[in-house]
Write a protein that holds these residues in place. Structure first.
Motif, PDB file in Angstrom:
ATOM      1  N   GLY A   1       0.809  -1.190   0.000  1.00  0.00           N
ATOM      2  CA  GLY A   1       0.000   0.000   0.000  1.00  0.00           C
ATOM      3  C   GLY A   1       0.854   1.256   0.000  1.00  0.00           C
ATOM      4  N   THR A   2       0.233   2.411   0.006  1.00  0.00           N
ATOM      5  CA  THR A   2       0.905   3.691  -0.024  1.00  0.00           C
ATOM      6  C   THR A   2       0.648   4.428   1.279  1.00  0.00           C
ATOM      7  OG1 THR A   2      -1.039   4.660  -1.058  1.00  0.00           O
ATOM      8  CG2 THR A   2       0.670   3.845  -2.528  1.00  0.00           C
ATOM      9  N   GLU A   3       1.394   5.526   1.475  1.00  0.00           N
ATOM     10  CA  GLU A   3       1.262   6.264   2.737  1.00  0.00           C
ATOM     11  C   GLU A   3      -0.112   6.893   2.881  1.00  0.00           C
ATOM     12  OE1 GLU A   3       3.506   9.916   5.088  1.00  0.00           O
ATOM     13  OE2 GLU A   3       4.467   8.945   3.357  1.00  0.00           O
ATOM     14  N   ARG A   4      -0.629   7.521   1.823  1.00  0.00           N
ATOM     15  CA  ARG A   4      -1.936   8.173   1.872  1.00  0.00           C
ATOM     16  C   ARG A   4      -3.027   7.107   1.809  1.00  0.00           C
ATOM     17  NH1 ARG A   4      -5.338  12.527   0.059  1.00  0.00           N
ATOM     18  NH2 ARG A   4      -7.320  11.873   0.959  1.00  0.00           N
ATOM     19  N   LYS A   5      -3.970   7.190   2.738  1.00  0.00           N
ATOM     20  CA  LYS A   5      -5.089   6.254   2.748  1.00  0.00           C
ATOM     21  C   LYS A   5      -6.383   7.008   2.458  1.00  0.00           C
ATOM     22  CE  LYS A   5      -2.214   3.030   3.793  1.00  0.00           C
ATOM     23  NZ  LYS A   5      -1.768   2.087   2.738  1.00  0.00           N
ATOM     24  N   TYR A   6      -7.268   6.362   1.717  1.00  0.00           N
ATOM     25  CA  TYR A   6      -8.491   6.996   1.254  1.00  0.00           C
ATOM     26  C   TYR A   6      -9.722   6.349   1.872  1.00  0.00           C
ATOM     27  CZ  TYR A   6      -5.602   9.312  -2.241  1.00  0.00           C
ATOM     28  OH  TYR A   6      -4.653  10.084  -2.865  1.00  0.00           O
ATOM     29  N   ASP A   7     -10.795   7.139   1.896  1.00  0.00           N
ATOM     30  CA  ASP A   7     -12.098   6.656   2.356  1.00  0.00           C
ATOM     31  C   ASP A   7     -12.956   6.448   1.107  1.00  0.00           C
ATOM     32  OD1 ASP A   7     -14.830   6.551   3.296  1.00  0.00           O
ATOM     33  OD2 ASP A   7     -14.119   7.334   5.206  1.00  0.00           O
ATOM     34  N   ILE A   8     -13.279   5.193   0.832  1.00  0.00           N
ATOM     35  CA  ILE A   8     -13.860   4.803  -0.455  1.00  0.00           C
ATOM     36  C   ILE A   8     -15.250   4.208  -0.258  1.00  0.00           C
ATOM     37  CG2 ILE A   8     -13.537   3.329  -2.478  1.00  0.00           C
ATOM     38  CD1 ILE A   8     -10.494   3.239  -1.557  1.00  0.00           C
ATOM     39  N   ALA A   9     -16.226   4.708  -1.010  1.00  0.00           N
ATOM     40  CA  ALA A   9     -17.571   4.121  -1.043  1.00  0.00           C
ATOM     41  C   ALA A   9     -17.734   3.335  -2.336  1.00  0.00           C
ATOM     42  CB  ALA A   9     -18.639   5.207  -0.955  1.00  0.00           C
ATOM     43  N   ILE A  10     -18.231   2.111  -2.239  1.00  0.00           N
ATOM     44  CA  ILE A  10     -18.495   1.272  -3.409  1.00  0.00           C
ATOM     45  C   ILE A  10     -19.979   0.925  -3.402  1.00  0.00           C
ATOM     46  CG2 ILE A  10     -17.993  -0.903  -4.570  1.00  0.00           C
ATOM     47  CD1 ILE A  10     -15.193  -0.788  -3.403  1.00  0.00           C
ATOM     48  N   VAL A  11     -20.673   1.293  -4.469  1.00  0.00           N
ATOM     49  CA  VAL A  11     -22.134   1.206  -4.520  1.00  0.00           C
ATOM     50  C   VAL A  11     -22.547   0.260  -5.639  1.00  0.00           C
ATOM     51  CG1 VAL A  11     -24.284   2.527  -4.734  1.00  0.00           C
ATOM     52  CG2 VAL A  11     -22.229   3.617  -3.766  1.00  0.00           C
ATOM     53  N   GLY A  12     -23.473  -0.661  -5.333  1.00  0.00           N
ATOM     54  CA  GLY A  12     -23.962  -1.569  -6.360  1.00  0.00           C
ATOM     55  C   GLY A  12     -25.339  -2.098  -6.030  1.00  0.00           C
ATOM     56  N   MET A  13     -26.092  -2.452  -7.066  1.00  0.00           N
ATOM     57  CA  MET A  13     -27.444  -2.971  -6.888  1.00  0.00           C
ATOM     58  C   MET A  13     -27.481  -4.239  -6.051  1.00  0.00           C
ATOM     59  SD  MET A  13     -30.346  -1.753  -7.895  1.00  0.00           S
ATOM     60  CE  MET A  13     -31.245  -3.271  -8.155  1.00  0.00           C
ATOM     61  N   MET A  14     -26.393  -5.018  -6.089  1.00  0.00           N
ATOM     62  CA  MET A  14     -26.404  -6.293  -5.360  1.00  0.00           C
ATOM     63  C   MET A  14     -24.980  -6.788  -5.154  1.00  0.00           C
ATOM     64  SD  MET A  14     -25.524  -8.470  -8.007  1.00  0.00           S
ATOM     65  CE  MET A  14     -25.610  -8.357  -9.791  1.00  0.00           C
ATOM     66  N   LEU A  15     -24.831  -7.655  -4.176  1.00  0.00           N
ATOM     67  CA  LEU A  15     -23.586  -8.383  -3.941  1.00  0.00           C
ATOM     68  C   LEU A  15     -24.003  -9.838  -3.769  1.00  0.00           C
ATOM     69  CD1 LEU A  15     -20.534  -7.692  -3.665  1.00  0.00           C
ATOM     70  CD2 LEU A  15     -20.839  -7.992  -1.219  1.00  0.00           C
ATOM     71  N   SER A  16     -24.274 -10.465  -4.907  1.00  0.00           N
ATOM     72  CA  SER A  16     -24.876 -11.789  -4.920  1.00  0.00           C
ATOM     73  C   SER A  16     -24.051 -12.757  -5.747  1.00  0.00           C
ATOM     74  CB  SER A  16     -26.295 -11.718  -5.493  1.00  0.00           C
ATOM     75  OG  SER A  16     -26.849 -13.007  -5.650  1.00  0.00           O
ATOM     76  N   SER A  17     -23.901 -13.966  -5.268  1.00  0.00           N
ATOM     77  CA  SER A  17     -23.198 -14.992  -6.032  1.00  0.00           C
ATOM     78  C   SER A  17     -23.957 -15.359  -7.299  1.00  0.00           C
ATOM     79  CB  SER A  17     -22.988 -16.244  -5.179  1.00  0.00           C
ATOM     80  OG  SER A  17     -24.234 -16.781  -4.758  1.00  0.00           O
ATOM     81  N   GLN A  18     -25.218 -14.925  -7.412  1.00  0.00           N
ATOM     82  CA  GLN A  18     -26.008 -15.170  -8.615  1.00  0.00           C
ATOM     83  C   GLN A  18     -25.767 -14.123  -9.694  1.00  0.00           C
ATOM     84  OE1 GLN A  18     -28.180 -17.952  -8.821  1.00  0.00           O
ATOM     85  NE2 GLN A  18     -27.120 -18.452  -6.925  1.00  0.00           N
ATOM     86  N   GLY A  19     -24.974 -13.094  -9.367  1.00  0.00           N
ATOM     87  CA  GLY A  19     -24.901 -11.924 -10.227  1.00  0.00           C
ATOM     88  C   GLY A  19     -23.764 -11.879 -11.222  1.00  0.00           C
ATOM     89  N   GLY A  20     -22.951 -12.935 -11.312  1.00  0.00           N
ATOM     90  CA  GLY A  20     -21.887 -12.949 -12.307  1.00  0.00           C
ATOM     91  C   GLY A  20     -20.677 -12.127 -11.900  1.00  0.00           C
ATOM     92  N   GLY A  21     -20.041 -11.498 -12.911  1.00  0.00           N
ATOM     93  CA  GLY A  21     -18.762 -10.845 -12.690  1.00  0.00           C
ATOM     94  C   GLY A  21     -18.819  -9.539 -11.941  1.00  0.00           C
ATOM     95  N   MET A  22     -19.914  -8.776 -12.090  1.00  0.00           N
ATOM     96  CA  MET A  22     -19.948  -7.454 -11.473  1.00  0.00           C
ATOM     97  C   MET A  22     -19.795  -7.509  -9.954  1.00  0.00           C
ATOM     98  SD  MET A  22     -22.648  -4.301 -11.895  1.00  0.00           S
ATOM     99  CE  MET A  22     -23.883  -4.894 -10.738  1.00  0.00           C
ATOM    100  N   PRO A  23     -20.591  -8.301  -9.222  1.00  0.00           N
ATOM    101  CA  PRO A  23     -20.397  -8.338  -7.769  1.00  0.00           C
ATOM    102  C   PRO A  23     -19.042  -8.888  -7.364  1.00  0.00           C
ATOM    103  CG  PRO A  23     -21.999  -9.999  -8.458  1.00  0.00           C
ATOM    104  CD  PRO A  23     -21.762  -9.098  -9.633  1.00  0.00           C
ATOM    105  N   ARG A  24     -18.502  -9.833  -8.121  1.00  0.00           N
ATOM    106  CA  ARG A  24     -17.177 -10.355  -7.804  1.00  0.00           C
ATOM    107  C   ARG A  24     -16.130  -9.254  -7.942  1.00  0.00           C
ATOM    108  NH1 ARG A  24     -15.597 -15.172 -11.222  1.00  0.00           N
ATOM    109  NH2 ARG A  24     -14.015 -15.433  -9.623  1.00  0.00           N
ATOM    110  N   SER A  25     -16.241  -8.445  -8.999  1.00  0.00           N
ATOM    111  CA  SER A  25     -15.293  -7.349  -9.198  1.00  0.00           C
ATOM    112  C   SER A  25     -15.415  -6.312  -8.087  1.00  0.00           C
ATOM    113  CB  SER A  25     -15.525  -6.694 -10.558  1.00  0.00           C
ATOM    114  OG  SER A  25     -15.314  -7.615 -11.606  1.00  0.00           O
ATOM    115  N   MET A  26     -16.649  -5.983  -7.712  1.00  0.00           N
ATOM    116  CA  MET A  26     -16.865  -5.040  -6.618  1.00  0.00           C
ATOM    117  C   MET A  26     -16.236  -5.542  -5.324  1.00  0.00           C
ATOM    118  SD  MET A  26     -20.877  -4.195  -7.343  1.00  0.00           S
ATOM    119  CE  MET A  26     -21.131  -3.752  -5.628  1.00  0.00           C
ATOM    120  N   ALA A  27     -16.499  -6.801  -4.996  1.00  0.00           N
ATOM    121  CA  ALA A  27     -15.994  -7.370  -3.754  1.00  0.00           C
ATOM    122  C   ALA A  27     -14.474  -7.421  -3.748  1.00  0.00           C
ATOM    123  CB  ALA A  27     -16.580  -8.764  -3.543  1.00  0.00           C
ATOM    124  N   GLN A  28     -13.889  -7.789  -4.875  1.00  0.00           N
ATOM    125  CA  GLN A  28     -12.434  -7.892  -4.926  1.00  0.00           C
ATOM    126  C   GLN A  28     -11.775  -6.527  -4.846  1.00  0.00           C
ATOM    127  OE1 GLN A  28     -11.463 -10.462  -8.255  1.00  0.00           O
ATOM    128  NE2 GLN A  28     -12.767 -12.092  -7.451  1.00  0.00           N
TER     129      GLN A  28
END
Length: 385
Positions: free
Chosen positions: A2-29
């Motif tokens: 990591g780097t010295e500066r740390k950020y406060d990050i919001a990640i927004v999505g319609m769902m975080l579901s194992s049924q949802g394909g690549g998008m939720p996996r990418s968000m989670a990762q």
């Protein structure tokens, strides 16, 4: 890491579901790698019967805060009011807001909130602005693009794409975006470290050690264009040792169409459906296969192609897959969506079965947590954060 500066990050999505394909996996990762590097990450997520919230499937970092509430409205134009209200209240504490997917009111109101609260936002469009998506409910898409999506593009700092192909096919939005940020999707290869040999995986899964296995791993969705693969498997006139395995959560209507096609072609005993596999089992299925095949109409990245390469399995894809850009030709073959060419390719690999060829560290490092965290921090710095 990591780097010295740390950020406060919001990640927004319609769902975080194992049924949802690549998008939720990418968000989670993305959330996990940034949290592991010491950044503060908050997820704003919806939950529905069709796309249930399944955090246990994504192994979220313990430091990640999650706001989740019921989504309302039909899928695509859904809305998560309670979660978005939380985002509105919490927006001043965040440095940046990541919005995932388009054609939905969650991204729309997220973009408006970012503008109202004067917080920069990025839309990870997941190729939803691409040509293929304008062929689905085209009249509605035209209306939404010239209203809701143009407002989104005006509100946010820019759009995030994962590959050059995604930018090319998303030209309608790209030419209106204030900024275009190209960063590949993170790929969590923890379950693919030291992949088993093909023989060991076949033994584990109780498969024929001498068989020919073609696998598709991912949602059984119309977008994946699996009828081309089923027809190619039939037209190639393969031997009795050949099996096609379709692994992943199905869209019921599309699975029904595929089952009907398989019946018409007389392939009932040679095509298997497996609705879900998780964790190390994904690696076993990919390592066991002679070929991973994806004749997709549209995949902005395709994490599974990277996982297949990590498992040592050759990939056969259409040109409409972003991951092509990141894999050497020794690991991937690309064929246009012409049935005869897919027939020929499936037959060729039956006669010339690719050996297990695990991708090098040079390839996998493109998606490593350290590299991806560095890319995002550089982007935040360029935004003046």
């Amino acid at each position: 890491m990591g780097t010295e500066r740390k950020y406060d990050i919001a990640i927004v999505g319609m769902m975080l579901s194992s049924q949802g394909g690549g998008m939720p996996r990418s968000m989670a990762q993305q959330a996990k790698l940034m949290a592991a590097a010491g950044h503060k990450v908050t997820l704003y997520i919806g939950d529905s019967k069709a796309m249930p919230y399944t955090p246990e499937r994504f192994y979220l970092h313990e430091s990640i805060t999650v706001h989740v509430s019921k989504s309302i409205g039909f899928w695509g134009l859904g809305l998560i009011p309670k979660t978005l209200w939380k985002l509105y209240k919490n927006a001043p504490q965040h440095d940046v807001i990541h919005l995932n997917g388009v054609w939905n009111f969650t991204t729309f109101f997220g973009a408006v909130i970012s503008k109202m609260r004067k917080k920069p936002a990025l839309i990870s469009c997941r190729s939803h602005y691409g040509d293929y998506h304008f062929t689905r409910m085209p009249a509605l898409k035209q209306v939404l693009f010239h209203t809701m999506e143009k407002i989104n593009l005006w509100c946010v700092y820019g759009i995030h794409i994962t590959a050059d192909w995604e930018e090319e096919t998303s030209w309608r939005a790209a030419r209106r975006a204030k900024h275009i940020i190209k960063i590949p999707n993170p790929v969590d290869l923890q379950d693919f470290t030291n992949p088993p040999s093909r023989a060991d995986s076949r033994n584990h899964l109780k498969l024929d050690p001498a068989g020919y296995y073609v696998i598709h791993l991912g949602r059984t969705a119309k977008q994946k264009n699996l009828s081309v693969l089923v027809r190619a498997f039939s037209n190639a006139k393969l031997g009795a040792d050949a099996t096609l395995v379709l692994v992943g959560p199905p869209e019921p209507d599309e699975k029904e169409r595929l089952v009907q096609l398989i019946g018409e072609l007389g392939l009932q005993d040679r095509v298997r459906f497996i609705d879900q596999v998780e964790g190390r089992e994904r690696c076993h299925w990919l390592a066991a296969a002679d070929l991973f095949a994806l004749p997709s109409h549209d995949d902005n990245f395709c994490i599974v192609a990277i996982e297949a390469a990590a498992s040592g399995t050759h990939c056969l894809t259409s040109p409409h897959v972003g991951a092509i850009e990141y894999l050497p030709t020794s690991l991937i073959t690309v064929r246009p969506l012409v049935q005869a060419q897919w027939d020929e390719a499936i037959g060729y690999f039956y006669k010339n079965r690719p050996p297990q060829n695990i991708m090098t560290a040079e390839v996998s490092d493109q998606f490593s947590p350290k590299q991806l965290e560095r890319y995002w921090v550089e982007q935040y710095e360029s935004m003046g954060l």
